[in-house]
Design a protein around this motif. Structure first.
Motif, PDB file in Angstrom:
ATOM      1  N   GLY A   1       0.800  -1.197  -0.292  1.00 47.26           N
ATOM      2  CA  GLY A   1       0.179   0.159   0.106  1.00 47.26           C
ATOM      3  C   GLY A   1       0.768   1.279  -0.079  1.00 47.26           C
ATOM      4  O   GLY A   1       1.922   1.179   0.305  1.00 47.26           O
TER       5      GLY A   1
ATOM      6  N   SER B   1      -0.609  10.101   4.752  1.00 46.11           N
ATOM      7  CA  SER B   1      -1.776   9.363   4.370  1.00 46.11           C
ATOM      8  C   SER B   1      -1.341   8.146   4.169  1.00 46.11           C
ATOM      9  O   SER B   1      -0.158   7.848   3.609  1.00 46.11           O
ATOM     10  CB  SER B   1      -2.321  10.054   2.848  1.00 46.11           C
ATOM     11  OG  SER B   1      -2.438  11.188   2.977  1.00 46.11           O
ATOM     12  N   ASP B   2      -2.112   7.123   4.576  1.00 42.42           N
ATOM     13  CA  ASP B   2      -1.772   5.673   4.715  1.00 42.42           C
ATOM     14  C   ASP B   2      -2.485   4.725   4.113  1.00 42.42           C
ATOM     15  O   ASP B   2      -3.822   4.581   4.421  1.00 42.42           O
ATOM     16  CB  ASP B   2      -1.507   5.310   6.220  1.00 42.42           C
ATOM     17  CG  ASP B   2      -1.000   4.004   6.625  1.00 42.42           C
ATOM     18  OD1 ASP B   2      -0.788   3.279   5.481  1.00 42.42           O
ATOM     19  OD2 ASP B   2      -0.518   3.608   7.775  1.00 42.42           O
ATOM     20  N   GLU B   3      -2.117   4.221   2.863  1.00 40.89           N
ATOM     21  CA  GLU B   3      -3.098   2.961   2.704  1.00 40.89           C
ATOM     22  C   GLU B   3      -2.595   1.725   2.826  1.00 40.89           C
ATOM     23  O   GLU B   3      -3.005   0.509   2.347  1.00 40.89           O
ATOM     24  CB  GLU B   3      -2.788   3.081   0.899  1.00 40.89           C
ATOM     25  CG  GLU B   3      -3.122   4.203   0.320  1.00 40.89           C
ATOM     26  CD  GLU B   3      -3.091   4.724  -1.023  1.00 40.89           C
ATOM     27  OE1 GLU B   3      -4.096   5.185  -1.739  1.00 40.89           O
ATOM     28  OE2 GLU B   3      -2.196   4.103  -1.662  1.00 40.89           O
ATOM     29  N   THR B   4      -1.797   1.194   4.108  1.00 38.03           N
ATOM     30  CA  THR B   4      -1.364  -0.105   4.153  1.00 38.03           C
ATOM     31  C   THR B   4      -1.991  -0.745   5.225  1.00 38.03           C
ATOM     32  O   THR B   4      -1.597  -2.069   5.429  1.00 38.03           O
ATOM     33  CB  THR B   4       0.161  -0.030   4.841  1.00 38.03           C
ATOM     34  OG1 THR B   4      -0.074   0.664   6.214  1.00 38.03           O
ATOM     35  CG2 THR B   4       1.008   0.989   3.863  1.00 38.03           C
TER      36      THR B   4
ATOM     37  N   HIS C   1      -8.837  -0.310   5.890  1.00 39.06           N
ATOM     38  CA  HIS C   1      -9.213   1.191   5.418  1.00 39.06           C
ATOM     39  C   HIS C   1      -8.615   1.427   4.142  1.00 39.06           C
ATOM     40  O   HIS C   1      -7.215   0.946   4.065  1.00 39.06           O
ATOM     41  CB  HIS C   1      -8.330   2.244   6.387  1.00 39.06           C
ATOM     42  CG  HIS C   1      -8.820   2.039   7.587  1.00 39.06           C
ATOM     43  ND1 HIS C   1     -10.072   2.737   8.191  1.00 39.06           N
ATOM     44  CD2 HIS C   1      -8.492   1.432   8.987  1.00 39.06           C
ATOM     45  CE1 HIS C   1     -10.371   2.440   9.627  1.00 39.06           C
ATOM     46  NE2 HIS C   1      -9.743   1.615  10.078  1.00 39.06           N
ATOM     47  N   SER C   2      -9.276   1.841   3.353  1.00 38.20           N
ATOM     48  CA  SER C   2      -8.995   2.182   1.935  1.00 38.20           C
ATOM     49  C   SER C   2      -7.544   3.350   2.125  1.00 38.20           C
ATOM     50  O   SER C   2      -6.706   3.142   1.469  1.00 38.20           O
ATOM     51  CB  SER C   2      -9.964   2.810   1.075  1.00 38.20           C
ATOM     52  OG  SER C   2      -9.313   3.186  -0.283  1.00 38.20           O
ATOM     53  N   GLN C   3      -7.729   4.155   2.958  1.00 37.19           N
ATOM     54  CA  GLN C   3      -6.757   5.168   3.527  1.00 37.19           C
ATOM     55  C   GLN C   3      -7.001   5.999   4.714  1.00 37.19           C
ATOM     56  O   GLN C   3      -8.230   5.910   4.983  1.00 37.19           O
ATOM     57  CB  GLN C   3      -6.741   6.260   2.212  1.00 37.19           C
ATOM     58  CG  GLN C   3      -5.529   7.426   2.656  1.00 37.19           C
ATOM     59  CD  GLN C   3      -5.036   8.096   1.335  1.00 37.19           C
ATOM     60  OE1 GLN C   3      -4.472   7.816   0.552  1.00 37.19           O
ATOM     61  NE2 GLN C   3      -5.756   9.218   1.288  1.00 37.19           N
ATOM     62  N   LYS C   4      -6.191   6.194   5.480  1.00 42.07           N
ATOM     63  CA  LYS C   4      -6.352   6.989   6.551  1.00 42.07           C
ATOM     64  C   LYS C   4      -5.021   8.043   6.869  1.00 42.07           C
ATOM     65  O   LYS C   4      -4.014   7.885   6.164  1.00 42.07           O
ATOM     66  CB  LYS C   4      -6.456   5.932   7.767  1.00 42.07           C
ATOM     67  CG  LYS C   4      -5.200   5.075   8.154  1.00 42.07           C
ATOM     68  CD  LYS C   4      -5.573   4.126   9.265  1.00 42.07           C
ATOM     69  CE  LYS C   4      -4.059   3.279   9.382  1.00 42.07           C
ATOM     70  NZ  LYS C   4      -4.353   2.289  10.569  1.00 42.07           N
TER      71      LYS C   4
ATOM     72  N   SER D   1      -9.495   8.266  10.978  1.00 43.05           N
ATOM     73  CA  SER D   1      -9.589   6.982  10.362  1.00 43.05           C
ATOM     74  C   SER D   1     -10.996   6.617  10.624  1.00 43.05           C
ATOM     75  O   SER D   1     -11.470   6.273  11.396  1.00 43.05           O
ATOM     76  CB  SER D   1      -8.694   6.214  11.242  1.00 43.05           C
ATOM     77  OG  SER D   1      -8.878   4.671  10.927  1.00 43.05           O
TER      78      SER D   1
ATOM     79  N   ARG E   1     -11.611   7.662   2.607  1.00 39.10           N
ATOM     80  CA  ARG E   1     -10.377   8.062   2.173  1.00 39.10           C
ATOM     81  C   ARG E   1      -9.991   9.147   2.712  1.00 39.10           C
ATOM     82  O   ARG E   1      -9.804  10.255   1.901  1.00 39.10           O
ATOM     83  CB  ARG E   1     -10.190   8.121   0.775  1.00 39.10           C
ATOM     84  CG  ARG E   1     -10.064   6.472   0.107  1.00 39.10           C
ATOM     85  CD  ARG E   1      -9.813   6.342  -1.283  1.00 39.10           C
ATOM     86  NE  ARG E   1      -8.673   6.855  -1.572  1.00 39.10           N
ATOM     87  CZ  ARG E   1      -7.190   6.394  -1.492  1.00 39.10           C
ATOM     88  NH1 ARG E   1      -7.449   4.897  -1.093  1.00 39.10           N
ATOM     89  NH2 ARG E   1      -6.254   6.939  -1.536  1.00 39.10           N
TER      90      ARG E   1
ATOM     91  N   GLY F   1      -7.222  12.110   3.741  1.00 36.16           N
ATOM     92  CA  GLY F   1      -6.041  12.263   3.267  1.00 36.16           C
ATOM     93  C   GLY F   1      -5.602  13.520   2.969  1.00 36.16           C
ATOM     94  O   GLY F   1      -6.213  14.408   3.185  1.00 36.16           O
TER      95      GLY F   1
END
Length: 391
Positions: A176, A196-199, A203-206, A226, A233, A235
């Motif tokens: 991610g 912004s974290d997609e890992t 969560h799709s992103q937080k 989050s 998402r 971000g």
């Protein structure tokens, strides 16, 4: 988000999904003569004549005899390497010249460089003295098949002329993405980084945050924004310390809320309330911002806000799109009004270039503001700057 980085046409290198042909770097170091103050949108002057993305700007205030200089940065390209290009103005943003560059090996060879940020330390953090300039960016977007993106931090001890690697803020544990770093020093004296974290597979992103007492060793991530639904998402965080010592954060809420711009505040720069809270949505006359916001506090305690697009309640472009700032009283917790943006981007839209994450720098006194915004010049995504009064 797919719009973060364009296709780099000269090397036929895919740096992201939005896609636009851009020219190769080649005009660094030239001085550009800018526009003076005006009560309406000023005539903007190119910061550089070729590609420059994700502009950031600070005024030195903790650097002794260098105080008052304006330092700006953009992400540019040399061959298929993404680099940070750094500029200086010694006349309050009327003219700029390039003074330095940051070529992180993690962005070389087509690996991918995104969304650099610029910050001056207001106080000593570890061995890093007040006045140290910091620059951080996201690297490794294009590494395949098993990428592990990083956010890496660089520092300058001579006001942007030379740079050295300081630390890796975070390394992804999955394939991610890690995007859009943002820096501040919280009231406890520690350096905080937001991104912004997609890992996280939940969560799709937080938006998360980490912190450090020395700029080298970093804490485990803490959720900042989050939302409960996986598809949402949040971000593009931007954090600024307000004149009263509190902090404000702008961000976008993509997903069902169509990337509308939200704000939240913190008393200490680290505690931001419940992570699942949406935050407040600034609006003026039924219009609000969507996508890629930034904020800037003015000396009088008011807050400037800009987003990529100005939209109506339906999410469509509203009158004043690409030409408008919001001015909020009480650090953004009071009422809001609209003002004319210094740089006009009349075709601002949901794409990586036009009016994407524009930089704002209010004057040290008075009500004028310097803006650096990107827009197309032919097929080139070019940064331009201008100063105007906001009242």
């Amino acid at each position: 988000m797919d719009k973060r980085i364009p296709v780099y046409a000269a090397a036929a290198l895919l740096l992201g999904g939005a896609g636009a042909a851009v020219a190769a770097a080649g005009s660094d170091g030239q001085r550009a003569v800018g526009a003076g103050n005006a009560a309406r949108a000023a005539t903007a002057t190119p910061l550089r004549t070729d590609t420059g993305l994700y502009p950031r700007v600070v005024r030195l205030a903790h650097s002794g005899s260098a105080n008052g200089r304006v330092i700006a940065s953009v992400v540019t390209f040399s061959g298929n390497a993404g680099i940070g290009s750094v500029y200086e103005s010694d006349d309050a943003g009327k003219t700029f010249r390039q003074i330095g560059s940051i070529a992180d090996p993690s962005g070389s060879g087509g690996k991918g460089t995104c969304c650099g940020t610029l910050y001056e330390l207001p106080k000593k953090v570890g061995a890093n003295q007040a006045g140290t300039l910091l620059w951080a960016a996201a690297f490794g977007k294009n590494v395949k098949p098993n990428r592990r993106m990083t956010i890496r931090l660089w520092r300058s001890l001579d006001h942007g002329r030379t740079w050295s690697y300081l630390s890796t803020v975070v390394k992804a544990k999955t394939t991610g993405g890690l995007w859009e770093p943002e820096l501040t020093v919280s009231s406890d004296g520690r350096l905080a980084a937001f991104y912004s974290d997609e890992t996280d597979p939940r969560h799709s992103q937080k938006i998360v945050r980490v912190r450090s007492s020395d700029g080298r060793k970093w804490s485990a991530p803490t959720n900042t924004v989050s939302l409960a639904a996986k598809a949402e998402r949040p971000g593009m965080p931007v954090v600024r310390r307000l004149p009263n010592g509190h902090y404000a954060m702008s961000y976008e809420l993509c997903g069902s809320r169509k990337c509308e711009v939200r704000l939240r505040t913190s008393a200490n720069g680290w505690s931001w309330g419940t992570a699942t809270a949406l935050g407040t949505r600034p609006a003026v006359g039924g219009r609000h911002f969507a996508h890629a916001p930034t904020i800037a506090p003015r000396p009088d305690g008011s807050l400037l806000l800009v987003g990529q697009m100005l939209v109506d309640a339906s999410g469509k472009a509203a009158p004043g799109n690409g030409r408008t700032l919001f001015v909020g009283t009480k650090g953004g917790t009071g009422t809001w009004r609209a003002a004319t943006a210094p740089v006009a981007v009349p075709d601002a839209r949901d794409e990586y270039c036009p009016n994407y994450s524009s930089a704002l720098l209010p004057a040290a006194t008075g009500t004028s503001v310097l803006e650096i915004a990107t827009d197309y010049a032919g097929k080139v995504c070019r940064p331009s700057f201008a100063t105007a009064t906001t009242g």
